[in-house]
Scaffold this motif. Structure first.
Motif, PDB file in Angstrom:
ATOM      1  N   ALA A   1      -6.899  26.749   1.320  1.00  0.00           N
ATOM      2  CA  ALA A   1      -8.022  25.540   1.259  1.00  0.00           C
ATOM      3  C   ALA A   1      -8.164  25.061   2.476  1.00  0.00           C
ATOM      4  CB  ALA A   1      -7.786  24.482  -0.024  1.00  0.00           C
ATOM      5  N   ALA A   2      -7.209  24.573   3.127  1.00  0.00           N
ATOM      6  CA  ALA A   2      -7.351  23.900   4.333  1.00  0.00           C
ATOM      7  C   ALA A   2      -7.958  24.663   5.607  1.00  0.00           C
ATOM      8  CB  ALA A   2      -5.932  23.384   5.089  1.00  0.00           C
ATOM      9  N   LEU A   3      -7.555  26.189   5.438  1.00  0.00           N
ATOM     10  CA  LEU A   3      -8.171  27.081   6.637  1.00  0.00           C
ATOM     11  C   LEU A   3      -9.433  27.159   6.305  1.00  0.00           C
ATOM     12  CD1 LEU A   3      -7.521  28.785   9.103  1.00  0.00           C
ATOM     13  CD2 LEU A   3      -6.824  30.643   7.399  1.00  0.00           C
ATOM     14  N   ASP A   4      -9.664  27.419   5.067  1.00  0.00           N
ATOM     15  CA  ASP A   4     -11.351  27.597   4.431  1.00  0.00           C
ATOM     16  C   ASP A   4     -12.043  26.260   4.989  1.00  0.00           C
ATOM     17  OD1 ASP A   4     -10.781  29.877   3.233  1.00  0.00           O
ATOM     18  OD2 ASP A   4     -10.804  28.872   1.102  1.00  0.00           O
ATOM     19  N   ALA A   5     -11.525  25.243   5.057  1.00  0.00           N
ATOM     20  CA  ALA A   5     -12.248  24.024   5.591  1.00  0.00           C
ATOM     21  C   ALA A   5     -12.340  23.793   7.059  1.00  0.00           C
ATOM     22  CB  ALA A   5     -11.647  22.580   5.057  1.00  0.00           C
ATOM     23  N   LEU A   6     -11.212  24.345   7.678  1.00  0.00           N
ATOM     24  CA  LEU A   6     -11.378  24.478   9.243  1.00  0.00           C
ATOM     25  C   LEU A   6     -12.379  25.536   9.646  1.00  0.00           C
ATOM     26  CD1 LEU A   6      -7.758  24.451  10.386  1.00  0.00           C
ATOM     27  CD2 LEU A   6      -9.481  22.852  10.922  1.00  0.00           C
ATOM     28  N   GLU A   7     -12.437  26.714   9.160  1.00  0.00           N
ATOM     29  CA  GLU A   7     -13.319  27.764   9.454  1.00  0.00           C
ATOM     30  C   GLU A   7     -14.722  27.497   8.921  1.00  0.00           C
ATOM     31  OE1 GLU A   7     -10.353  31.501   9.655  1.00  0.00           O
ATOM     32  OE2 GLU A   7     -11.352  31.172   7.566  1.00  0.00           O
ATOM     33  N   ALA A   8     -15.079  26.628   7.780  1.00  0.00           N
ATOM     34  CA  ALA A   8     -16.195  26.152   7.465  1.00  0.00           C
ATOM     35  C   ALA A   8     -16.972  25.189   8.803  1.00  0.00           C
ATOM     36  CB  ALA A   8     -16.272  25.572   6.358  1.00  0.00           C
TER      37      ALA A   8
ATOM     38  N   PRO B   1     -11.677  26.943  14.643  1.00  0.00           N
ATOM     39  CA  PRO B   1     -10.699  25.852  14.950  1.00  0.00           C
ATOM     40  C   PRO B   1      -9.687  26.234  16.183  1.00  0.00           C
ATOM     41  CG  PRO B   1     -10.108  27.218  12.850  1.00  0.00           C
ATOM     42  CD  PRO B   1     -11.634  27.744  13.458  1.00  0.00           C
ATOM     43  N   ASP B   2      -9.217  25.299  16.751  1.00  0.00           N
ATOM     44  CA  ASP B   2      -8.271  25.558  17.854  1.00  0.00           C
ATOM     45  C   ASP B   2      -6.839  25.762  17.193  1.00  0.00           C
ATOM     46  OD1 ASP B   2      -7.051  22.927  17.232  1.00  0.00           O
ATOM     47  OD2 ASP B   2      -7.905  22.073  18.994  1.00  0.00           O
ATOM     48  N   THR B   3      -5.920  26.314  17.949  1.00  0.00           N
ATOM     49  CA  THR B   3      -4.626  26.602  17.553  1.00  0.00           C
ATOM     50  C   THR B   3      -3.834  25.282  16.817  1.00  0.00           C
ATOM     51  OG1 THR B   3      -4.392  28.005  19.464  1.00  0.00           O
ATOM     52  CG2 THR B   3      -2.193  27.338  18.304  1.00  0.00           C
ATOM     53  N   GLU B   4      -3.944  24.041  17.407  1.00  0.00           N
ATOM     54  CA  GLU B   4      -3.204  23.116  16.641  1.00  0.00           C
ATOM     55  C   GLU B   4      -3.840  22.717  15.392  1.00  0.00           C
ATOM     56  OE1 GLU B   4      -2.615  19.381  18.884  1.00  0.00           O
ATOM     57  OE2 GLU B   4      -1.616  20.474  20.503  1.00  0.00           O
ATOM     58  N   ALA B   5      -5.259  22.861  15.150  1.00  0.00           N
ATOM     59  CA  ALA B   5      -5.713  22.648  13.881  1.00  0.00           C
ATOM     60  C   ALA B   5      -5.222  23.640  12.815  1.00  0.00           C
ATOM     61  CB  ALA B   5      -7.169  22.615  14.066  1.00  0.00           C
ATOM     62  N   ILE B   6      -5.095  24.866  13.314  1.00  0.00           N
ATOM     63  CA  ILE B   6      -4.623  26.089  12.292  1.00  0.00           C
ATOM     64  C   ILE B   6      -3.150  25.686  12.127  1.00  0.00           C
ATOM     65  CG2 ILE B   6      -4.051  28.356  12.440  1.00  0.00           C
ATOM     66  CD1 ILE B   6      -6.596  28.845  14.476  1.00  0.00           C
ATOM     67  N   ILE B   7      -2.429  25.368  12.992  1.00  0.00           N
ATOM     68  CA  ILE B   7      -1.000  25.119  12.556  1.00  0.00           C
ATOM     69  C   ILE B   7      -0.844  24.052  11.727  1.00  0.00           C
ATOM     70  CG2 ILE B   7       1.249  24.063  13.663  1.00  0.00           C
ATOM     71  CD1 ILE B   7       0.430  25.788  16.369  1.00  0.00           C
ATOM     72  N   ARG B   8      -1.750  22.923  11.862  1.00  0.00           N
ATOM     73  CA  ARG B   8      -1.897  22.072  10.889  1.00  0.00           C
ATOM     74  C   ARG B   8      -2.136  22.188   9.626  1.00  0.00           C
ATOM     75  NH1 ARG B   8      -0.661  16.881  13.048  1.00  0.00           N
ATOM     76  NH2 ARG B   8      -1.052  16.583  15.221  1.00  0.00           N
ATOM     77  N   ALA B   9      -2.948  22.966   9.379  1.00  0.00           N
ATOM     78  CA  ALA B   9      -3.562  23.607   8.310  1.00  0.00           C
ATOM     79  C   ALA B   9      -2.281  24.571   7.442  1.00  0.00           C
ATOM     80  CB  ALA B   9      -4.798  24.454   8.391  1.00  0.00           C
ATOM     81  N   PHE B  10      -1.641  25.130   8.373  1.00  0.00           N
ATOM     82  CA  PHE B  10      -0.561  25.942   7.797  1.00  0.00           C
ATOM     83  C   PHE B  10       0.644  25.205   7.345  1.00  0.00           C
ATOM     84  CE2 PHE B  10       3.188  28.698   8.397  1.00  0.00           C
ATOM     85  CZ  PHE B  10       2.955  29.959   7.837  1.00  0.00           C
ATOM     86  N   VAL B  11       1.244  24.024   8.312  1.00  0.00           N
ATOM     87  CA  VAL B  11       2.317  23.435   7.823  1.00  0.00           C
ATOM     88  C   VAL B  11       2.192  21.984   7.023  1.00  0.00           C
ATOM     89  CG1 VAL B  11       3.512  24.192  10.120  1.00  0.00           C
ATOM     90  CG2 VAL B  11       2.406  21.975   9.858  1.00  0.00           C
TER      91      VAL B  11
ATOM     92  N   THR C   1      -1.281  35.247   5.334  1.00  0.00           N
ATOM     93  CA  THR C   1      -0.798  35.229   6.554  1.00  0.00           C
ATOM     94  C   THR C   1      -1.988  36.183   7.207  1.00  0.00           C
ATOM     95  OG1 THR C   1       0.555  37.271   5.824  1.00  0.00           O
ATOM     96  CG2 THR C   1       1.687  35.054   5.900  1.00  0.00           C
ATOM     97  N   ALA C   2      -2.506  37.212   6.651  1.00  0.00           N
ATOM     98  CA  ALA C   2      -3.565  38.054   7.310  1.00  0.00           C
ATOM     99  C   ALA C   2      -4.615  36.934   7.811  1.00  0.00           C
ATOM    100  CB  ALA C   2      -4.211  39.037   6.537  1.00  0.00           C
ATOM    101  N   ARG C   3      -5.041  36.267   7.007  1.00  0.00           N
ATOM    102  CA  ARG C   3      -6.244  35.169   7.609  1.00  0.00           C
ATOM    103  C   ARG C   3      -5.634  34.280   8.637  1.00  0.00           C
ATOM    104  NH1 ARG C   3      -8.356  31.494   3.607  1.00  0.00           N
ATOM    105  NH2 ARG C   3     -10.007  31.315   5.242  1.00  0.00           N
ATOM    106  N   TYR C   4      -4.449  33.852   8.476  1.00  0.00           N
ATOM    107  CA  TYR C   4      -3.954  32.788   9.539  1.00  0.00           C
ATOM    108  C   TYR C   4      -3.764  33.690  10.611  1.00  0.00           C
ATOM    109  CZ  TYR C   4      -3.288  28.570   6.976  1.00  0.00           C
ATOM    110  OH  TYR C   4      -3.607  27.466   6.437  1.00  0.00           O
ATOM    111  N   ARG C   5      -3.322  34.835  10.518  1.00  0.00           N
ATOM    112  CA  ARG C   5      -3.298  35.685  11.960  1.00  0.00           C
ATOM    113  C   ARG C   5      -4.622  36.091  12.635  1.00  0.00           C
ATOM    114  NH1 ARG C   5      -2.287  40.677  10.275  1.00  0.00           N
ATOM    115  NH2 ARG C   5      -4.315  41.431  10.899  1.00  0.00           N
TER     116      ARG C   5
END
Length: 147
Positions: free
Chosen positions: A1-8, A12-22, A66-70
């Motif tokens: 859900a966090a990655l969905d919101a970022l991509e919408a 997103p930059d690397t740090e935002a993706i990491i924050r969504a992951f952790v 993980t495929a989406r995050y990659r």
């Protein structure tokens, strides 16, 4: 859900993706009353010491995520060789798993206060800075091959 919101909201930059992951796992560490902390510690230990059935289940559940995050990290790090993004994600997942397992090693190494490991915001900031630097630091030989 966090990655969905970022991509919408754009790329997103690397740090935002990491924050969504952790972030979601770390926030559960703050929940001592409803069992979130115990659950996430158990989950972290399961990730770091899985049996064959658990490893299969983790693979089945997490492959699409993980495929989406990659893919998101590949877009955020366009000059990074794909293999280095994959290895960076492996190290990212391992670092998060170890952190979620809430071992006491940081207390042994640095004598930090036990409550520091349950401050989700502070942990997220520390993990994000560490992981972003790692993801941006490929093997020099891999960079030469890609060029």
């Amino acid at each position: 859900a966090a990655l969905d919101a970022l991509e919408a909201s754009g790329t997103p930059d690397t740090e935002a993706i990491i924050r969504a992951f952790v972030g979601p796992g770390l926030r559960l560490m703050e929940d001592a009353k409803s069992g979130g902390r115990n659950f996430i510690r158990l989950l972290g230990r399961t990730y770091t010491e899985p049996s064959k059935p658990i490893r299969a289940l983790i693979g089945q559940l997490y492959v699409p995520v993980t495929a989406r995050y990659r893919a998101a990290l590949e877009r955020a790090l366009p000059n990074m060789p794909r293999d280095e993004v994959v290895w960076g994600m492996d190290f990212m997942f391992g670092t998060l798993s170890y952190t979620l397992a809430a071992t006491d090693s940081v207390q042994l190494i640095a004598g930090c206060k036990p409550e520091d490991r349950y401050d989700a915001r502070l942990l997220e900031d520390r993990l994000t800075a560490f992981l972003a630097a790692g993801l941006a630091a490929p093997l020099k030989s891999a960079v030469r091959k890609a060029a």
